[in-house]
Write an enzyme that holds these catalytic residues in place. Structure first.
Site, PDB file in Angstrom:
ATOM      1  N   GLU A  47       0.884  -1.170   0.000  1.00  0.00           N
ATOM      2  CA  GLU A  47       0.000   0.000   0.000  1.00  0.00           C
ATOM      3  C   GLU A  47       0.920   1.218   0.000  1.00  0.00           C
ATOM      4  OE1 GLU A  47      -3.455   1.969   2.802  1.00  0.00           O
ATOM      5  OE2 GLU A  47      -2.682  -0.017   3.308  1.00  0.00           O
ATOM      6  N   ARG A 275       5.011 -12.518  10.063  1.00  0.00           N
ATOM      7  CA  ARG A 275       5.701 -11.275   9.702  1.00  0.00           C
ATOM      8  C   ARG A 275       7.025 -11.196  10.449  1.00  0.00           C
ATOM      9  NH1 ARG A 275       3.681  -6.051   9.905  1.00  0.00           N
ATOM     10  NH2 ARG A 275       1.914  -6.822   8.763  1.00  0.00           N
ATOM     11  N   LYS A 285       4.215   1.086   9.745  1.00  0.00           N
ATOM     12  CA  LYS A 285       4.402   2.315   8.969  1.00  0.00           C
ATOM     13  C   LYS A 285       3.821   3.522   9.694  1.00  0.00           C
ATOM     14  CE  LYS A 285       2.983   0.267   5.102  1.00  0.00           C
ATOM     15  NZ  LYS A 285       2.486   0.073   3.734  1.00  0.00           N
TER      16      LYS A 285
HETATM   17  P1  ATP Z   1       2.777  -2.156   8.294  1.00  0.00           P
HETATM   18  O1  ATP Z   1       1.903  -3.029   9.143  1.00  0.00           O
HETATM   19  O2  ATP Z   1       4.211  -2.179   8.657  1.00  0.00           O
HETATM   20  O3  ATP Z   1       2.281  -0.787   8.148  1.00  0.00           O
HETATM   21  P2  ATP Z   1       1.530  -3.253   5.999  1.00  0.00           P
HETATM   22  O4  ATP Z   1       1.290  -4.699   6.145  1.00  0.00           O
HETATM   23  O5  ATP Z   1       0.390  -2.359   6.216  1.00  0.00           O
HETATM   24  O6  ATP Z   1       2.779  -2.855   6.874  1.00  0.00           O
HETATM   25  P3  ATP Z   1       1.649  -3.269   3.160  1.00  0.00           P
HETATM   26  O7  ATP Z   1       2.102  -2.198   2.279  1.00  0.00           O
HETATM   27  O8  ATP Z   1       0.211  -3.595   3.195  1.00  0.00           O
HETATM   28  O9  ATP Z   1       2.161  -2.918   4.608  1.00  0.00           O
HETATM   29  O10 ATP Z   1       2.506  -4.582   2.936  1.00  0.00           O
HETATM   30  C1  ATP Z   1       2.898  -5.067   1.690  1.00  0.00           C
HETATM   31  C2  ATP Z   1       3.295  -6.507   1.863  1.00  0.00           C
HETATM   32  O11 ATP Z   1       4.373  -6.620   2.773  1.00  0.00           O
HETATM   33  C3  ATP Z   1       2.164  -7.341   2.414  1.00  0.00           C
HETATM   34  O12 ATP Z   1       2.092  -8.544   1.699  1.00  0.00           O
HETATM   35  C4  ATP Z   1       2.547  -7.569   3.835  1.00  0.00           C
HETATM   36  O13 ATP Z   1       2.027  -8.780   4.305  1.00  0.00           O
HETATM   37  C5  ATP Z   1       4.077  -7.562   3.762  1.00  0.00           C
HETATM   38  N1  ATP Z   1       4.647  -7.154   5.034  1.00  0.00           N
HETATM   39  C6  ATP Z   1       4.393  -6.024   5.720  1.00  0.00           C
HETATM   40  N2  ATP Z   1       5.056  -6.003   6.881  1.00  0.00           N
HETATM   41  C7  ATP Z   1       5.770  -7.162   6.938  1.00  0.00           C
HETATM   42  C8  ATP Z   1       6.658  -7.745   7.903  1.00  0.00           C
HETATM   43  N3  ATP Z   1       6.960  -7.128   9.043  1.00  0.00           N
HETATM   44  N4  ATP Z   1       7.201  -8.942   7.610  1.00  0.00           N
HETATM   45  C9  ATP Z   1       6.917  -9.569   6.465  1.00  0.00           C
HETATM   46  N5  ATP Z   1       6.087  -9.087   5.528  1.00  0.00           N
HETATM   47  C10 ATP Z   1       5.507  -7.900   5.747  1.00  0.00           C
HETATM   48 MG    MG Z   2      -1.405  -3.121   4.966  1.00  0.00          MG
END
Ligand code: ATP
Ligand code: MG
Length: 573
Positions: A47, A275, A285
């Site tokens: 995102e 994760r 984020k």
């Molecule tokens: P955050 O929770 O840190 O804000 P998010 O999951 O909202 O991150 P996205 O942009 O939606 O961020 O994530 C893009 C991809 O990265 C998704 O497939 C998500 O599952 C993966 N991802 C995000 N954070 C992690 C993590 N800590 N470890 C592994 N994969 C991750």
């Molecule tokens: Mg997300």
């Protein structure tokens, strides 16, 4: 078991088969049964509401790595279903970071918004099948009616509207007849389902907001959960890999696919992995954005940030991050990885790649009384003992030098093998010196050492055999360059900074001493170093030229990591 991956990766006949992680095992099984005609197609779906962090790097390595191992493809898809939050800056930084890690989506760059028309058509289809309805209640009210894990939800009074009325209202929602929040479209599934996500989830909401890519075409936007699985389907994704928190959403994604895909036909299948969490690190984020906005750090690329851009500026290499992701592995249960493992990965990489130079972080002047004034000599130094092809370089030696303040003690304990009054040490690549006199200012601070040297002890000559216990790094005072060196410590003092006492937030765990600025003296060979160049300061750690603040007037150097390897110690004990 057949082990395609090991064969493909190593190429060597005798290479031991590498054990597979659980996702690789699934992929190999799918290939062996010719599922999806043997295709492997993954995607990375960020995102664009922030910069990528090391957790994303792990997901990127997993998705692109699978495709590399099994001759598959990986798409980059921006999940831009939420028009209020996305920014061009984030889109660009995400692409830059993925490329920098060494991965390529080729011509497969997509946006969830590419599918808004199709998603809308499918929503109409759901309404016509009696599987979606317009709810006039406010979203807060709807969530109150959702019930709890132990109590079923309540059905909305609008649940049984006629198909005609639903179609009419949805069309008018789309045409902009209603204000934000006036109505939503909900899937009609089961308000008593034990899975809360199946209790008639909202799938469209009204937002009179322009979208970066679709402009003002839409004033209704699909929810992430509604868009996600169908986007995978439209792109022909075979293995939709995401983190564990989406496991509970999977039945909903499958429900949406059930409505549009014939049984037995191709459909994406979702797999969840744990994760990545790192000790002493926050990864959300939202929290990272808070640190940026409140100027607690110097932007998303602050070298203390766990962002890919921060790690890059700190001096991490793509290889070190990819190796780290490989070492961490792919787990199905949440855990916290020791940040020392990340530091170990960069040390391993830079030990081979980084040339050695000398720099003095906290300079103390040292004069060699018996060395002729005005005399200079060029001494030979090895660039990298791990890699002879890097050759040698010349470093100037003269009567006035700087050594590290911490390498001298006036009244040393027994095991102090560095310099002290009357004691001898070797200056690396140079001579053995002896400390004769300590000069202090009026306040009693040590400001200079007077030493003598033994010309017979020059390194590399036949008569240099004399042994002393300590070897110090140094620079020649008149030749040295000034540099601002930035030493970084962990941004947080607790291993799990997200865990806080009541009434506190994660920022109460910030480390007040995470940045230390030093006025250092470094050897003159660094004059030609370019922003981003990496090297080891002998005895001190790995460093790089800061690309953001280094200019023609000022040399700014970041410490990537010290030489002290706490990970090797842990893993040996
Ligand atoms: P955050 O929770 O840190 O804000 P998010 O999951 O909202 O991150 P996205 O942009 O939606 O961020 O994530 C893009 C991809 O990265 C998704 O497939 C998500 O599952 C993966 N991802 C995000 N954070 C992690 C993590 N800590 N470890 C592994 N994969 C991750
Ligand atoms: Mg997300």
């Amino acid at each position: 078991m057949k082990n395609n991956k090991a064969d493909m990766k190593d190429g060597a006949e005798n290479a031991a088969p590498k054990s597979l992680n659980f996702i690789e095992a699934i992929v190999e099984e799918d290939i062996s049964t010719n599922k999806n005609d043997g295709r492997v197609h993954t995607r990375f779906p960020p995102e664009p509401n922030g910069y990528l962090h090391i957790g994303h790097a792990k997901s990127i390595c997993l998705n692109f790595g699978l495709a590399e191992s099994y001759q598959g493809l990986t798409n980059l898809r921006f999940d831009d279903t939420n028009p209020t939050r996305e920014e061009e800056e984030y889109v660009n930084s995400i692409m830059e970071d993925i490329r920098w890690l060494g991965f390529d989506w080729e011509n497969r760059l997509f946006y969830a918004s590419d599918y808004f028309d199709q998603l809308y058509e499918w929503a109409l289809m759901l309404i016509k099948k009696g599987k979606a309805y317009i709810d006039d209640q406010a979203a807060e009210f709807i969530s109150e009616q959702k019930g709890t894990l132990t109590r079923p939800g309540q059905e909305s009074p609008f649940r049984n509207r006629s198909v005609e009325e639903n179609l009419d209202l949805f069309t008018r929602m789309k045409n902009g007849e209603f204000p934000d929040g006036a109505r939503v479209l909900r899937a009609k599934i089961d308000m008593a389902s034990p899975n809360m996500h199946l209790r008639d989830p909202i799938i469209y909401r009204i937002m009179h907001t322009s979208h970066d890519r679709t402009g003002d075409k839409w004033c209704i936007y699909p929810m992430y959960d509604y868009a996600h699985g169908q986007s995978d389907y439209l792109e022909g994704i075979t293995h939709s890999i995401c983190t564990l928190e989406f496991e509970i959403h999977r039945p909903l994604y499958d429900w949406f696919l059930d409505q549009i895909v014939e049984p037995g036909a191709y459909r994406p299948r979702q797999y969840e992995f744990a994760r990545l969490n790192l000790s002493y690190t926050v990864m959300s984020k939202r929290k990272l954005l808070e640190l940026v906005n409140e100027q607690i750090v110097d932007g998303w690329d602050d070298p203390r940030m766990p962002t890919i851009s921060g790690l890059r500026r700190r001096g991490y290499t793509p290889e070190s991050i990819r190796n780290f992701a490989e070492r961490v592995g792919v787990a199905r249960r949440d855990n916290v990885i020791d940040v020392a493992l990340l530091e170990y990965s960069i040390r391993q990489d830079l030990n081979k790649k980084a040339n050695r130079v000398m720099g003095v972080l906290k300079p103390l002047k040292l004069t060699i009384s018996n060395y002729p004034e005005g005399q200079e000599v060029e001494l030979e130094a090895t660039n990298n003992p791990e890699d002879e092809s890097q050759g040698k370089r010349k470093i100037p030696f003269s009567r006035e030098l700087y050594i590290e303040r911490d390498d001298f003690m006036e009244d040393p304990p027994k095991k102090f093998f560095r310099l002290a009054p009357g004691k001898e040490v070797r200056l690396k690549y140079a001579y053995i010196i002896q400390c004769e006199e300590v000069i202090k200012d009026a306040a009693g601070n040590i400001i200079e050492l007077k030493c003598t040297y033994d010309p017979e002890t020059r390194s590399g000559t036949a008569r240099s055999g004399k042994k002393v216990k300590g070897t110090l790094h140094w620079v020649s005072a008149s030749h040295a360059l000034d540099a601002e060196v930035r030493l970084y410590d962990r941004l947080f003092v607790n291993e799990e900074p997200d865990i806080v006492e009541e009434g506190q937030d994660f920022k109460s765990n910030l480390n007040p001493n995470s940045l230390e600025l030093l006025n250092a003296k470094v050897e003159p060979s660094l004059k030609t170093a370019r922003p981003g160049d990496q090297f080891q300061f002998e005895r001190l750690g790995y460093f790089c030229i800061d690309p953001k603040y280094t200019s023609a007037e000022k040399l700014v150097i970041n410490r990537t990591v010290s030489l002290r390897d706490s990970w090797a110690k842990i893993s040996q004990s």
